[in-house]
Enzyme design. Structure first.
Site, PDB file in Angstrom:
ATOM      1  N   ARG A 192     -13.151  15.247   8.302  1.00  0.00           N
ATOM      2  CA  ARG A 192     -13.976  15.516   7.108  1.00  0.00           C
ATOM      3  C   ARG A 192     -15.424  15.747   7.514  1.00  0.00           C
ATOM      4  NH1 ARG A 192     -11.983  10.208   3.994  1.00  0.00           N
ATOM      5  NH2 ARG A 192     -10.250  10.101   5.431  1.00  0.00           N
ATOM      6  N   ARG A 246      -2.379  -1.843  -3.630  1.00  0.00           N
ATOM      7  CA  ARG A 246      -3.633  -1.129  -3.364  1.00  0.00           C
ATOM      8  C   ARG A 246      -3.688   0.126  -4.236  1.00  0.00           C
ATOM      9  NH1 ARG A 246      -5.012   3.005   1.202  1.00  0.00           N
ATOM     10  NH2 ARG A 246      -7.249   3.118   0.954  1.00  0.00           N
ATOM     11  N   HIS A 302     -13.118   2.612   0.630  1.00  0.00           N
ATOM     12  CA  HIS A 302     -13.001   1.521   1.619  1.00  0.00           C
ATOM     13  C   HIS A 302     -13.534   0.198   1.069  1.00  0.00           C
ATOM     14  CE1 HIS A 302     -13.411   4.759   4.988  1.00  0.00           C
ATOM     15  NE2 HIS A 302     -12.132   4.523   4.750  1.00  0.00           N
ATOM     16  N   GLU A 358      -7.664  -5.308   5.360  1.00  0.00           N
ATOM     17  CA  GLU A 358      -7.575  -4.977   3.939  1.00  0.00           C
ATOM     18  C   GLU A 358      -6.385  -5.671   3.284  1.00  0.00           C
ATOM     19  OE1 GLU A 358      -8.889  -0.548   3.432  1.00  0.00           O
ATOM     20  OE2 GLU A 358      -8.338  -0.873   5.505  1.00  0.00           O
ATOM     21  N   ASN A 414       0.854  -1.180   0.000  1.00  0.00           N
ATOM     22  CA  ASN A 414       0.000   0.000   0.000  1.00  0.00           C
ATOM     23  C   ASN A 414       0.895   1.237   0.000  1.00  0.00           C
ATOM     24  OD1 ASN A 414      -1.761   2.072   0.524  1.00  0.00           O
ATOM     25  ND2 ASN A 414      -2.722   1.109   2.313  1.00  0.00           N
TER      26      ASN A 414
END
Ligand code: AMP
Length: 391
Positions: A235, A88, A177, A378, A7
């Site tokens: 956010r 990723r 996600h 993940e 990643n």
């Protein structure tokens, strides 16, 4: 078979090496501050954590050091033992609905999609190129964060904006996600031995809720970018879009300023005036901090709203799953969310809900919807997709 999951961020590289199909982690670690001063890397091997300073001029240098470490720690005897490397990639837009073997055309497309993920896709390409040059014998696979969400129907992903913005500029909901939501879907399928109607709450520093039916995404809360949906650490999540031109005008902001405001200065941080981490919010609540209390209430409400919406969309749900940093660790948040869902017949098992970080059923036997704490992974999902394409 040895599979590496990678990643790459703009200044970081996370990795996890697996023996597949056993899903056994052989080594994992992260290179940080790549291209910045004081760069270093750390890895976990046999339960021990090792940290080393190193001059990481660029990702190529990090890849070289990583591969040297794999050999010197005897994870592999030669690089040809690494059969697959899974990368990723944040944005695959509507070009990729599943993981793919990387070709020149795939790299070109990922590059073209950089406009939709300017911080992430270019970093992924740097990593892909560096690994492809260094490990020529391996097959390289791109695993897209958006791919799992590509099953949404048009009415779920088209915004009520002029239609040419979708056709000419790709303005639509893509979600994010996806790798985490796909992993949780797989875990729940393994649990029930069949596909169930799921509402998956990925609650971390970023958060998204996804409605899944027949193993496919029906809707998800993140949108064109990962700013949409629930309230997050920094956010804002869903807001009235007209607020944006209004404050740009009032505060004389340009597009960079407003982007920073809604992505880095809002959410829990914006409400409390600086607290982004839900652990600190909980500490604040214990100390009767009014703004922490308000931030938590707004956060919980935003999650509950999505669960309620997706309950209707799915015509009922079999299971609600909580995952990621907050979902896996915060008993308080899970309890508050579930308390707000009593009208749907949700009932909490208070004792079970004390669990942290392990797969646990947290609803009581009388609950009409099963609720679970499901740790996400993940990296293993990246390794699995890579293994399935390589074998
Ligand atoms: P993630 O993005 O999935 O790594 O989640 C990171 C976030 O999880 C942190 O910013 C915290 O808000 C939250 N978190 C981690 N541990 C806890 C905990 N023990 N209690 C509450 N929140 C936690």
């Amino acid at each position: 078979m040895k599979i590496l999951a990678v990643n790459c961020g703009s200044s970081s590289l996370k990795f996890q090496m697996y023996e597949m199909p056993e899903e056994k982690v052989l080594i994992s670690g992260v290179f940080e501050r790549i291209g910045i001063d004081n760069s270093f890397y750390s890895y976990k091997l046999n339960g021990e954590k090792i940290k080393k300073q190193a001059y990481l001029k660029d990702h190529k240098e990090a890849v070289k050091i990583l591969l040297d470490e794999l050999i010197s720690n005897k994870i592999v005897e030669s690089l040809s033992e690494i059969k697959g490397i899974g990368h990723r990639v944040v944005q695959g837009a509507d070009k990729f609905d599943k993981s793919v073997l990387i070709t020149d055309d795939v790299i070109k497309t990922i590059d073209e999609l950089s406009a939709l993920a300017p911080l992430h896709n270019p970093a992924a390409i740097v990593g892909i190129n560096a690994f492809m040059k260094a490990v020529k014998d391996a097959k390289h696979v791109a695993v897209f964060d958006t791919a799992f969400h590509q099953t949404m129907a048009k009415e779920a992903y088209i915004y009520a904006l002029p239609y040419y913005l979708y056709k000419d500029y790709g303005i639509r909901k893509y979600g994010a996600h996806g790798t985490s939501h796909k992993y949780i879907t797989k875990v729940m399928h393994d649990y029930y031995k069949e596909n169930k109607k799921l509402i998956i709450c990925h609650l971390g520093s970023g958060g998204s809720i996804t409605a899944v039916k027949d193993g496919r995404v029906v809707d998800t809360s993140m949108g064109f970018t990962p700013n949409a949906g629930i309230v997050m650490g920094t956010r804002c999540g869903d807001i009235d879009a007209s607020i944006i031109p209004y404050i740009m005008d009032k505060l004389n902001m340009n597009t960079n300023d407003i982007d920073k405001l809604i992505n880095k200065e809002s959410g829990l941080k914006g409400i409390t005036g600086g607290i982004t981490d839900s652990r600190d919010i909980e500490t604040g609540i214990e100390a009767n901090d009014e703004m922490c209390d308000l931030a938590q209430k707004i956060f919980v409400r935003s999650v509950v709203n999505y669960i309620a919406k997706y309950y209707v969309l799915l015509s009922g749900a079999d299971a609600i799953c909580f995952t990621a940093g907050i979902g896996e660790n915060s008993s308080l948040t899970r309890e508050q969310i579930m308390d707000n869902l009593k009208v749907l017949g949700v009932s909490l098992d208070k004792e079970a809900n004390k669990a942290r970080g392990t797969f646990t059923k947290i609803s009581s036997n009388s609950s009409k919807i099963d609720c679970f704490l499901v740790p996400t992974d993940e990296e293993v999902m990246i390794a699995l997709d890579t293994y399935n394409l390589v074998k």
